[in-house]
Design an enzyme around this catalytic site. Sequence first.
Site, short mmCIF file in Angstrom:
data_model
loop_
_atom_site.label_atom_id
_atom_site.label_comp_id
_atom_site.label_asym_id
_atom_site.label_seq_id
_atom_site.Cartn_x
_atom_site.Cartn_y
_atom_site.Cartn_z
N ASN A 1 51.95 37.86 33.92
CA ASN A 1 52.66 39.13 33.78
C ASN A 1 52.81 39.92 35.08
O ASN A 1 53.79 40.64 35.25
CB ASN A 1 52.05 40.00 32.66
N GLU B 1 38.90 39.93 33.58
CA GLU B 1 39.82 41.00 33.17
C GLU B 1 40.58 40.46 31.96
O GLU B 1 41.48 39.64 32.11
CB GLU B 1 40.81 41.33 34.30
N CYS C 1 48.10 44.24 29.98
CA CYS C 1 46.87 44.50 29.23
C CYS C 1 46.59 45.99 29.18
O CYS C 1 45.85 46.46 28.33
CB CYS C 1 45.69 43.74 29.84
N GLU D 1 37.92 45.28 39.55
CA GLU D 1 38.73 44.80 40.67
C GLU D 1 39.32 46.01 41.39
O GLU D 1 39.78 46.95 40.75
CB GLU D 1 39.85 43.89 40.17
#
Length: 478
Positions: free
Chosen positions: A152, A251, A285, A459
């Site tokens: 994505n 993640e 997400c 991150e």
Amino acid sequence: MTTLHTDLFIDGTWSPAASGARFAVENPATGVQIATVANGDAHDAQRAIDTAAATQPSWAATAPRFRSEILYRAHRLILDRADDLARIMTTEMGKPLAEAAGEVAYAAEFFRWFAEEAVRIGGDHTTTGDGASRILVTKEPVGPCVLITPWNFPLAMGTRKIGPAVAAGCTMVFKPAELTPLTALALADILAEAGLPPGVLNIVTTDTPGPVVSTWMDSGLARKISFTGSTEVGKLLLRQAAENVMRSSMELGGNAPFIVCADADITGAVDGLMVAKMRNMGEACTAANRVFVHRSVIDEFGAALTERMSALVVGDGSTQGTQVGPLVEAKARDKVQQLVTDAVAGGATVLCGGATPDGPGYFYPPTVLTGVRPDAALMHTEIFGPVAPLIPFDDEDEMVTLANDTPWGLVGYLYTRDIDRALRLSAAIEVGMVGLNTGLVSNPAAPFGGVKQSGLGREGGRVGIEEFLETKYLSIPR
Ligand code: ADP
């Protein structure tokens, strides 16, 4: 000029898969094949991890400034080639060119951020309580890392992992998503031109990820896995990581609540939702998945949102003026349609959108639903599409219970002008990130990550590099 690479990148060299196999990459706006890419297997994967392991000692020994300068140069090259990179991304995953250009800038910034962090890796020096010994704490690279990214955000998910790994002095084996390998290969080319030594970054593209990634996880050579993708695959990789006790950053999925309180600035909240819901066609997400609106303002909010959503221009992302591109593949589009059909069968009303148009391409229209029941499937599934379900609430506690009724906890969005309510609700929602009166939380300077089944670790931000560093302590008698 950007060369379109389609082979494996191992030890600084482009080569086909040992088997000679290739797989097709298609443009989701047209369904037409745009390239074929080397289809790596376990044999290629072994060569990649052997290379990363052999390169680790010399790479770890480089000066932080040397690694920092590579990242600065790569940051600049990404910006110089922004148009080419944006076009590659739009062609292989569908997002409109303007959004792809935005991702290029966001992605490049991870390299600049970690260029700055590379020379700030700290340590500590103290003494034991009895004063008898010195404690010298140093930070060392974790070692060879397995990086796996989704389709994505093909460029930014790469730079967000490669940036800190380079800064920390870790070598890498990298498997980009099978739907978007071309962007990752273009990034490798840029890093090589920026002076990254051969063997530091090794990329294996494949349409059969299991054997490639298992080879790395079972190799005993990789010391860390950094994964972005579905919770299901994340759990599988955590089980594999357990076998070799590997450091793990995950993640995973999200199911973000977007909360509009009675006192919210409604225009601002609609603006925020347009970003939180429609960025990347909802394929994020961080996408707002459930929109909780106080009953006293839900009609006003719903009307304003529907007007904005129905005015969006849907089309091929490479066409000027397109605001909403196709979904990434037919399977993704069909899943979104199924969730909408199910919600409507449960009593939801469609305010706009709601029906799959004829092909070609995997388009789905911006859709607003009201009257969605709490037990509807789309309240408990990542929609990953341009669908905004509105759910009224009267009572704050009841809304918080509903918002937290999910195994995920990545991000929540909150619109209110009352500072007490803002702090109370921010504390009450079980998430790793809160957007307060904003629909966007992603930034290289911020620690991105979730709680519950949304993942492990962060991150970006100050802590981003820590995920790639190991602590070593030296005891020295005084
Ligand atoms: P999505 O549903 O967003 O495609 P996935 O978790 O399936 O999310 O994919 C994210 C990344 O994980 C991709 O690079 C994909 O190739 C990879 N992947 C999928 N299955 C496996 C697997 N069994 N082992 C390792 N990686 C996998």
